[in-house]
Scaffold this active site. Structure first.
Site, PDB file in Angstrom:
ATOM      1  N   ASN A  21       0.834  -1.206   0.000  1.00 26.50           N
ATOM      2  CA  ASN A  21       0.000   0.000   0.000  1.00 26.50           C
ATOM      3  C   ASN A  21       0.869   1.256   0.000  1.00 26.50           C
ATOM      4  O   ASN A  21       0.565   2.225  -0.700  1.00 26.50           O
ATOM      5  CB  ASN A  21      -0.951   0.001   1.198  1.00 26.50           C
ATOM      6  N   MET A  97       0.660  -2.452  11.896  1.00 26.20           N
ATOM      7  CA  MET A  97      -0.025  -3.482  12.674  1.00 26.20           C
ATOM      8  C   MET A  97       0.162  -3.309  14.185  1.00 26.20           C
ATOM      9  O   MET A  97       0.467  -4.260  14.892  1.00 26.20           O
ATOM     10  CB  MET A  97       0.470  -4.866  12.235  1.00 26.20           C
ATOM     11  N   ASN A 114      -6.052   5.613   8.277  1.00 25.38           N
ATOM     12  CA  ASN A 114      -5.718   4.185   8.235  1.00 25.38           C
ATOM     13  C   ASN A 114      -6.458   3.505   7.086  1.00 25.38           C
ATOM     14  O   ASN A 114      -7.514   3.957   6.662  1.00 25.38           O
ATOM     15  CB  ASN A 114      -6.177   3.542   9.554  1.00 25.38           C
ATOM     16  N   HIS A 116      -8.108  -0.254   6.499  1.00 22.12           N
ATOM     17  CA  HIS A 116      -8.436  -1.511   7.178  1.00 22.12           C
ATOM     18  C   HIS A 116      -9.049  -2.456   6.151  1.00 22.12           C
ATOM     19  O   HIS A 116      -9.906  -2.037   5.360  1.00 22.12           O
ATOM     20  CB  HIS A 116      -9.420  -1.252   8.321  1.00 22.12           C
TER      21      HIS A 116
HETATM   22  C1  GRF Z   1      -3.285  -4.700   3.950  1.00 16.89           C
HETATM   23  O1  GRF Z   1      -4.296  -5.607   3.596  1.00 16.89           O
HETATM   24  C2  GRF Z   1      -3.793  -3.716   4.968  1.00 16.89           C
HETATM   25  O2  GRF Z   1      -5.095  -3.301   4.746  1.00 16.89           O
HETATM   26  C3  GRF Z   1      -3.701  -4.552   6.219  1.00 16.89           C
HETATM   27  O3  GRF Z   1      -2.508  -5.277   6.102  1.00 16.89           O
HETATM   28  C4  GRF Z   1      -2.186  -5.410   4.727  1.00 16.89           C
HETATM   29  C5  GRF Z   1      -0.865  -4.749   4.550  1.00 16.89           C
HETATM   30  O4  GRF Z   1      -0.342  -4.967   3.269  1.00 16.89           O
HETATM   31  N1  GRF Z   1      -3.794  -3.762   7.413  1.00 16.89           N
HETATM   32  P1  GRF Z   1       0.856  -4.095   2.731  1.00 16.89           P
HETATM   33  O5  GRF Z   1       1.945  -4.077   3.785  1.00 16.89           O
HETATM   34  O6  GRF Z   1       0.347  -2.721   2.440  1.00 16.89           O
HETATM   35  O7  GRF Z   1       1.316  -4.813   1.497  1.00 16.89           O
END
Ligand code: GRF
Length: 221
Positions: A21, A97, A114, A116
Site C-alpha cells: 500500500n 499493525m 488508516n 483496514h
Molecule cells: C493490507 O491488507 C492492509 O489493509 C492490512 O494489512 C495489509 C498490509 O499490506 N492492514 P501491505 O503491507 O500494504 O502490502
C-alpha cells in the site's frame, strides 16, 4: 476548511511489513503529481520489507522496534518524536499493525488515516478475511478512515468492495481486497493532499467535488 491552494502537503507513511500500500501511495504521488511529498516511511519493525523499497526510492526511512520499549506509551512517544522530525500534515497508516495509544491518536487528530481490510464497521481487528468467510457475507472490502481512539473505527473517507466467490480461501479473498485497496487508498490520500477532505461536525467526511467514494473490484482490473 483546508486550503486547496498550491500548498505542498507533507505525508509520513507508517508500515509494518511488505508495504504494497505504501508503494501504491508513493507511485501514485509521483506519477499523478500530487501537491504532496512523501517525507518519510517509518516501520514498527526493523525487518519490514517495505523499508528497503522506500530507501531505494530516496525516501527517508526509520524503524522502531516495540520490544526495545518498556511500554506501549514509551513506544508511541518515540514513534511520535520520529514522525515529528518530518513535520507532516498527514500520517498515513499503511498496513501498520500496532494498536496506538489514545495519546498518540489525539496528537494527530484529524491528520491520522488508516486503511483496514474490511467494510467497516464489519470485522474490526485481525483476520478480517477469515471472519468474512466464516460469517458468509457476499461482499467484503476495505475502508480508508480517520483514526479515533477506538480500534478500526472513525469517519470514513472511502471504501472498496469485492465479491466473495465460491471456493474462496482467506488468502484468495485477501488478494482480491488488496487490489481494491490499491485503488481506494491512493485516491483517498490524493484527496487529502489536495486539501479536499473535511470532517463535519457530526463526524462524517466531506470531499470537495463530491467524487465517487466507493471503489468496486472487477475481474478485468
Ligand atoms: C493490507 O491488507 C492492509 O489493509 C492490512 O494489512 C495489509 C498490509 O499490506 N492492514 P501491505 O503491507 O500494504 O502490502
Amino acid at each position: 476548511m483546508p486550503e486547496t491552494s498550491t500548498t505542498t502537503r507533507r505525508i509520513v507513511i507508517l508500515i509494518s511489513g511488505r508495504g504494497s500500500n505504501m508503494q501504491a501511495l508513493v507511485e501514485a504521488c509521483r506519477q499523478q503529481g500530487w501537491p504532496a511529498s512523501i517525507a518519510a516511511v517509518i516501520a514498527s519493525r526493523p525487518d519490514a520489507a517495505g523499508l528497503e523499497w522506500a530507501a531505494a526510492q530516496g525516501i527517508a526511512t526509520a524503524a522502531l522496534y516495540h520490544k526495545d520499549y518498556a511500554s506501549r506509551e514509551a513506544f508511541d512517544a518515540a514513534l511520535a518524536a520520529e514522525i515529528d522530525l518530518h513535520a507532516p500534515d498527514y500520517v498515513i497508516l499503511a498496513g501498520f499493525m500496532r494498536v496506538l495509544t489514545p495519546g498518540f491518536v489525539n496528537r494527530y487528530s484529524g491528520r491520522l488515516v488508516n486503511i483496514h481490510p474490511s467494510l467497516l464497521p464489519a470485522f474490526p481487528g485481525l483476520h478480517t478475511h477469515a471472519q468474512a468467510l466464516a460469517t458468509g457475507v457476499r461482499v467484503h472490502g476495505c475502508t480508508v478512515h480517520f483514526v479515533t481512539p477506538v480500534l478500526d473505527h472513525g469517519p470514513i473517507i472511502a471504501q472498496g468492495c469485492v465479491p466473495v466467490l465460491a471456493g474462496d480461501t482467506p488468502e484468495m479473498l485477501a488478494e482480491r481486497v488488496l487490489e481494491v485497496e490499491h485503488q481506494a487508498f491512493p485516491t483517498a490520500v490524493r484527496w487529502l493532499a489536495e486539501g479536499r477532505v473535511t470532517l463535519t461536525n457530526d463526524h462524517r467526511v466531506d470531499v470537495q467535488g463530491d467524487p465517487d467514494r466507493l471503489f468496486t473490484w472487477s475481474a478485468a482490473a
